[in-house]
Design an enzyme around this catalytic site. Structure first.
Site, PDB file in Angstrom:
ATOM      1  N   GLN A 188      -8.444  27.279 -41.991  1.00 18.52           N
ATOM      2  CA  GLN A 188      -7.555  26.344 -42.566  1.00 18.52           C
ATOM      3  C   GLN A 188      -5.641  26.184 -43.013  1.00 18.52           C
ATOM      4  OE1 GLN A 188      -9.155  23.563 -44.288  1.00 18.52           O
ATOM      5  NE2 GLN A 188     -10.891  23.830 -42.944  1.00 18.52           N
ATOM      6  N   THR A 191     -15.673  29.718 -18.487  1.00 15.36           N
ATOM      7  CA  THR A 191     -14.802  28.584 -17.170  1.00 15.36           C
ATOM      8  C   THR A 191     -13.903  28.508 -18.361  1.00 15.36           C
ATOM      9  OG1 THR A 191     -15.562  28.600 -15.398  1.00 15.36           O
ATOM     10  CG2 THR A 191     -14.431  26.871 -15.023  1.00 15.36           C
ATOM     11  N   CYS A 232     -25.329  18.151 -48.004  1.00 18.29           N
ATOM     12  CA  CYS A 232     -26.636  17.380 -48.003  1.00 18.29           C
ATOM     13  C   CYS A 232     -27.577  18.523 -47.236  1.00 18.29           C
ATOM     14  CB  CYS A 232     -26.545  16.256 -47.403  1.00 18.29           C
ATOM     15  SG  CYS A 232     -27.794  15.183 -47.899  1.00 18.29           S
TER      16      CYS A 232
END
Ligand code: PLP
Length: 400
Positions: free
Chosen positions: A191, A249, A337
Site C-alpha cells: 500500500q 515462465t 463478509c
C-alpha cells in the site's frame, strides 16, 4: 443535495485496486502480440523478451535503489508475502523458530504466519496503539534468542497508518548484532508504493513485497525484493527462473507493465500525494462537520495521503456501501463478509474499537483522477444516506 447519479463512476477504492495507466497498457501490448517469446529461449524472439525483462528489472532496481539481482518478479503481493515469510523461516529453521509481526497485517501475512505456527513456529502478534501504529521499542523488546524474522507492513491497507519500518529495522538489527545472530526484516509495502519512499537501503529491510495493480499496473504481477545474502528457500521450484528464487515462465507483458507503472508512479509521487492529501483533508473535515457519530480510524496525520476511514455509530457498513453504489460511488467497508454476516475488521478491533462500531466502517481511498467536485458530491450523498439509514430501524444498529 445532488440526487442524480453522476455520468461517471466516482471511484474511491484505490486501495483495493487501480485502473491500468494507458501508457502502461501501451507498453505491455507488444508482448502479447508480435513479441510473445519465452525469455528463456535462445532464438531472437526469446531474446527480445529477455531484453524486455532486463529493462524492467533495471527500472525496478532504480525505484528501489537496489541491485538488479535483488529483484524477483512474482504473481503479486500475496505471493511475495508468502514467499518471503516461508522462504526465510524455512531457511533459518536451524537457528530459531520465532517470528514477530503485528496484529494489523494483511491476511497474506497473517495467514502465512498461522500456517508457520501449524508447522512448529512461534509467532508474536504485536498490538498497535489506538491510531494503528506499532512501536519500534515493542518490536525490539519482543525479540528473543530464537527470533529469525520480523515482518511489519509499511502502510496499512484499511486505515492507512504508516508504520515506522526504518526505525524497526534499525532496532532489530542492533539487537541481532548484540546477540551475534541473523534476524531478517520483511516489509509488506503493497500500500505504500506511490506514496512512500521505497528505497530498500534507506528502509534497512531485507525483503519487501509490492503489487503492480495497486499503482496502476496490471493485476497478477508483483515484486519481491530480496537483499543479497538473505537466507531464502524458494517456494516455486521448476525451471530455475529469477535466479532460482521463483521458477515459472516470466509473464513478460505483466512485468513490463509492472516496472513502467512503478517508474511512473515514483516520478509522479509528490504531485499525487499533494493532490490526494488535499482531497483527503476535505473529506475528513466534511464528514466530521456534517455527520454526527463519525469516528476517524487511523492516525490524524501519520496516514497515507489517499486514505479516509471512518466508523459510523448506529449503522452497518453494508447498507452504506450499497447506498453509495446506487449513487455511483465505489467505496469499501473495513468489514469482510463471511458466511452472510459482516465480520468486523481485525484491524479496527486491534485499535480497541468495539465490534458494533467496527461493523459500521467505511473506507474511501482516493486516486489521481478524483476531483474536488466529486468529493463534494460524496459528502452530500453520504450525509443524506446516513441520515436516511439511521432513521430506518431495520438498517441501523441499536447500540454501538
Ligand atoms: N498486502 C497488502 C497490504 C495489500 O493491501 C494487498 C492487497 O490488497 C496484498 C498484500 C495482496 O496483494 P495482491 O492483491 O497483489 O495479491
Amino acid at each position: 443535495m445532488a440526487d442524480t447519479r453522476p455520468d461517471k463512476l466516482i471511484y474511491l477504492d484505490h486501495a483495493a485496486t487501480t485502473s491500468v495507466d494507458p501508457r502502461v497498457l501501451g507498453a505491455m501490448l507488444p508482448y502479447f502480440g508480435q513479441s510473445y517469446g519465452n525469455a528463456s529461449s535462445m532464438h531472437t524472439l526469446g531474446q527480445e523478451a529477455k531484453r524486455a525483462l532486463d529493462e524492467a528489472r533495471e527500472k525496478v532496481g532504480r525505484a528501489l535503489n537496489c541491485r538488479l539481482s535483488e529483484v524477483v518478479f512474482t504473481s503479486g503481493g500475496t505471493e511475495s508475502d508468502n514467499a518471503a515469510l516461508k522462504g526465510v523461516a524455512q531457511a533459518l529453521r536451524e537457528t530459531g523458530d520465532h517470528i514477530i509481526t503485528t496484529s494489523i497485517e494483511h491476511h497474506a501475512v497473517l495467514h502465512t504466519c498461522q500456517y508457520l505456527e501449524s508447522v512448529g513456529f512461534q509467532v508474536t502478534y504485536l498490538p498497535v496503539d489506538r491510531y494503528g501504529v506499532v512501536s519500534p521499542e515493542d518490536v525490539a523488546r519482543a525479540v528473543t534468542n530464537r527470533t529469525v524474522l520480523v515482518s511489519v507492513m509499511l502502510a496499512n491497507n484499511e486505515i492507512g497508518a504508516i508504520e515506522p519500518v526504518a526505525e524497526i529495522a534499525q532496532q532489530v538489527k542492533q539487537v541481532a548484532k548484540s546477540q551475534g545472530r541473523t534476524i531478517i526484516v520483511h516489509t509488506d509495502a503493497v500500500q505504500g508504493a506511490g506514496y512512500l519512499d521505497l528505497d530498500a537501503k534507506a528502509l534497512g529491510v531485507d525483503l519487501m513485497s509490492l503489487s503492480a495493480h495497486k499503482f496502476h499496473g496490471p493485476k497478477g504481477v508483483g515484486i519481491l525484493y530480496i537483499k543479497r545474502g538473505t537466507p531464502f528457500i524458494p517456494q516455486n521450484l521448476g525451471g530455475g527462473q529469477e535466479r532460482e528464487r521463483r521458477s515459472g515462465t516470466e509473464d513478460i507483458p505483466g512485468i513490463v507493465g509492472c516496472a513502467l507503472a512503478l517508474e511512473l508512479r515514483q516520478a509522479e509521487r509528490e504531485r499525487l500525494a499533494q493532490h490526494c492529501r488535499r482531497l483527503r483533508d476535505r473529506l475528513v473535515a466534511g464528514i466530521q462537520e456534517r455527520i454526527p457519530g463519525a469516528h476517524l480510524n487511523g492516525h490524524p496525520t501519520q496516514r497515507l495521503p489517499n486514505n479516509v476511514n471512518f466508523s459510523f455509530e448506529h449503522v452497518e457498513g453494508e447498507p452504506v456501501l450499497l447506498g453509495l453504489d446506487m449513487k455511483g460511488i465505489a467505496a469499501s467497508s473495513g468489514s469482510a463478509c463471511s458466511s452472510g454476516s459482516l465480520e468486523p475488521s481485525h484491524v479496527l478491533l486491534a485499535l480497541g474499537q468495539p465490534a458494533e462500531l467496527a461493523r459500521g466502517s467505511l473506507r474511501l481511498t482516493l486516486g489521481k483522477d478524483n476531483t474536488e467536485d466529486e468529493v463534494e458530491y460524496v459528502l452530500d450523498t453520504l450525509a443524506e444516506l446516513l441520515g436516511r439509514l439511521r432513521a430506518m430501524p431495520s438498517l441501523s444498529t441499536t447500540s454501538h
